[in-house]
Motif scaffolding. Structure first.
Motif, PDB file in Angstrom:
ATOM      1  N   UNK A 183       0.833  -1.204   0.000  1.00 44.74           N
ATOM      2  CA  UNK A 183       0.000   0.000   0.000  1.00 44.74           C
ATOM      3  C   UNK A 183       0.866   1.252   0.000  1.00 44.74           C
ATOM      4  N   UNK A 184       2.028   1.233   0.671  1.00 42.11           N
ATOM      5  CA  UNK A 184       2.938   2.377   0.618  1.00 42.11           C
ATOM      6  C   UNK A 184       3.458   2.574  -0.803  1.00 42.11           C
ATOM      7  N   UNK A 185       3.779   1.496  -1.468  1.00 39.71           N
ATOM      8  CA  UNK A 185       4.227   1.585  -2.863  1.00 39.71           C
ATOM      9  C   UNK A 185       3.126   2.153  -3.745  1.00 39.71           C
ATOM     10  N   UNK A 196       4.442   6.377  -1.193  1.00 38.76           N
ATOM     11  CA  UNK A 196       5.136   6.731   0.051  1.00 38.76           C
ATOM     12  C   UNK A 196       6.540   6.125   0.044  1.00 38.76           C
ATOM     13  N   UNK A 197       7.530   6.810   0.598  1.00 35.85           N
ATOM     14  CA  UNK A 197       8.896   6.279   0.618  1.00 35.85           C
ATOM     15  C   UNK A 197       8.985   4.959   1.369  1.00 35.85           C
ATOM     16  N   UNK A 244      11.251   4.009   3.245  1.00 28.91           N
ATOM     17  CA  UNK A 244      11.773   4.256   4.597  1.00 28.91           C
ATOM     18  C   UNK A 244      10.665   4.547   5.604  1.00 28.91           C
ATOM     19  N   UNK A 245       9.467   4.891   5.112  1.00 34.13           N
ATOM     20  CA  UNK A 245       8.357   5.236   6.003  1.00 34.13           C
ATOM     21  C   UNK A 245       7.528   4.018   6.433  1.00 34.13           C
ATOM     22  N   UNK A 246       7.800   2.856   5.855  1.00 36.45           N
ATOM     23  CA  UNK A 246       6.907   1.696   6.054  1.00 36.45           C
ATOM     24  C   UNK A 246       6.771   1.286   7.515  1.00 36.45           C
ATOM     25  N   UNK A 247       7.870   1.264   8.251  1.00 36.64           N
ATOM     26  CA  UNK A 247       7.806   0.833   9.660  1.00 36.64           C
ATOM     27  C   UNK A 247       6.930   1.777  10.478  1.00 36.64           C
ATOM     28  N   UNK A 248       7.092   3.083  10.259  1.00 36.27           N
ATOM     29  CA  UNK A 248       6.278   4.052  10.989  1.00 36.27           C
ATOM     30  C   UNK A 248       4.811   3.956  10.587  1.00 36.27           C
ATOM     31  N   UNK A 249       4.548   3.773   9.300  1.00 36.16           N
ATOM     32  CA  UNK A 249       3.164   3.635   8.825  1.00 36.16           C
ATOM     33  C   UNK A 249       2.522   2.403   9.461  1.00 36.16           C
ATOM     34  N   UNK A 250       3.257   1.317   9.521  1.00 36.01           N
ATOM     35  CA  UNK A 250       2.721   0.089  10.128  1.00 36.01           C
ATOM     36  C   UNK A 250       2.410   0.307  11.598  1.00 36.01           C
ATOM     37  N   UNK A 251       3.335   0.918  12.351  1.00 37.41           N
ATOM     38  CA  UNK A 251       3.133   1.121  13.790  1.00 37.41           C
ATOM     39  C   UNK A 251       1.917   2.001  14.047  1.00 37.41           C
ATOM     40  N   UNK A 252       1.776   3.074  13.265  1.00 35.48           N
ATOM     41  CA  UNK A 252       0.624   3.966  13.456  1.00 35.48           C
ATOM     42  C   UNK A 252      -0.676   3.261  13.091  1.00 35.48           C
TER      43      UNK A 252
END
Length: 381
Positions: A137-139, A143-144, A146-154
């Motif tokens: 979904x980030x792709x 979305x970069x 590098x943002x995937x971990x933060x997006x997942x946590x939120x």
């Protein structure tokens, strides 16, 4: 509430959460509409019969509206706004775009599986079923990486419900993240879904800034939860039905019908809530304006009147009109994406690790999403 309808407690013990289906069978036999107590919505009208569930999901006398002040998320709005928004989203969220990602998703899946150890137990959800949908979904949104971990946590904090600490704060941070991402895409559009949503036009109409933000959040949350649960539930269904697991190993071409059966057998969302916009008569019962109707996907998808031998996992089932993605105007727009991801993820997992087996007990989440807390597995001999 109409007289003569009994109030039935909806069992939510750990045993019922692990196997809610005997209880749902009893409720289905009790009548087309049953009044039940739930911990997450209070008293609701519950539907577990397939034909009635399908009919009421498409009934425009019911709304997905959740806020008392009338504010509605873009994806849950009522016509005519819903019709306009859906047309615009369809222009961006195309089958061609999704299928064009299949090769990239295959590479992503292969890369993730390459990193997994085969000599000790792992949690397949944490190592595979969670990170894959977030990466996809980030792709799609541009979305970069590098943002995937933060997006997942939120996203996990938002989906955890009111019990989550700082949930509203996390939601606002996610909202601000989407606002900033939209601003970037407006200045420098790319070949991604968010840029396409910004550019979408229909009869001179476009998506407003608040609608774009709401859609961005909804795409992340729904795409994450649905696909994660589909992969986890599907693999768990195979591992607890060894004959079907062996059949898929022998006949990998069955993966498409297998994914449809996983969706029917253990729906990613257990139910959908709708609110009566007016008094609605259903058979001999009146659902009063403002009362909640809870349509049980788990119940409808195991209705023996529609699905022969409904409690048996059958990956060769060819007639499978399940309601896992809802029905009517709120049918999930992301269904093709979830299907494609699950086909690639589960098909590749089964092919590459023929000795795949469960390595410990599991526990089901106690909320309206139907999924596991973790799935311990061994990949090797």
């Amino acid at each position: 509430m109409s007289g003569g309808i009994p109030r039935v407690p909806l069992a939510e013990s750990p045993v019922a959460v692990a196997d809610p289906y005997p209880g749902l069978d009893r409720l289905r036999e009790a009548g087309p509409l049953v009044r039940v107590e739930t911990t997450f919505m209070g008293e609701v009208w519950l539907v577990t019969r397939y034909e009635l569930a399908r009919e009421l999901l498409a009934d425009l006398r019911f709304s997905r509206r959740r806020d008392d002040d009338g504010e509605v998320a873009a994806v849950d709005s009522d016509p005519p706004d819903h019709t306009r928004i859906r047309k615009l989203v369809r222009k961006a969220f195309t089958h061609r775009r999704i299928e064009g990602m299949r090769g990239w998703v295959q590479e992503l899946v292969d890369g993730m599986l390459d990193t997994l150890p085969t000599d000790r137990p792992i949690d397949l959800l944490d190592r595979f079923a969670y990170p894959l949908p977030i990466a996809v979904i980030c792709e799609m949104l541009g979305a970069p990486a590098a943002d995937r971990a933060d997006v997942r946590a939120r996203t996990e904090k938002i989906l955890a419900g009111e019990v989550a600490e700082n949930r509203e704060e996390v939601y606002e941070r996610t909202k601000q993240y989407i606002v900033e991402l939209i601003a970037i895409k407006r200045k420098a559009p790319g070949d991604d879904l968010l840029s396409a949503l910004i550019a979408a036009r229909e009869d001179g109409e476009s998506l407003s800034e608040p609608e774009l933000v709401e859609l961005g959040i909804a795409l992340i949350a729904a795409g994450y939860a649905t696909t994660t649960n589909l992969i986890g539930n599907g693999v768990h269904a195979l591992l607890t039905n060894p004959g079907q697991h062996a059949l898929l190993r022998e006949r990998p071409e069955l993966i498409d019908s297998a994914v449809e059966e996983f969706l029917r057998f253990e729906s990613s969302f257990s139910a959908a809530g709708q609110i009566a916009r007016e008094d609605v008569k259903v058979g001999g019962t009146v659902i009063r304006k403002g009362e909640i109707l809870l349509v049980s996907f788990c119940g409808a998808n195991r209705d023996p009147a529609r699905f022969p031998d409904p409690h048996r996992l059958d990956i060769t089932r060819t007639v499978n009109p399940h309601l896992a993605f809802s029905h009517g105007i709120h049918h999930c727009l992301g269904a093709p994406l979830a299907r494609m991801e699950a086909q690639v993820a589960i098909g590749t997992l089964v092919r590459r690790f023929p000795a795949l087996r469960q390595a410990g007990p599991v526990q089901w989440r106690e909320n309206i999403m139907r999924g596991l807390h973790e799935l311990p597995v061994l990949l090797g001999e």
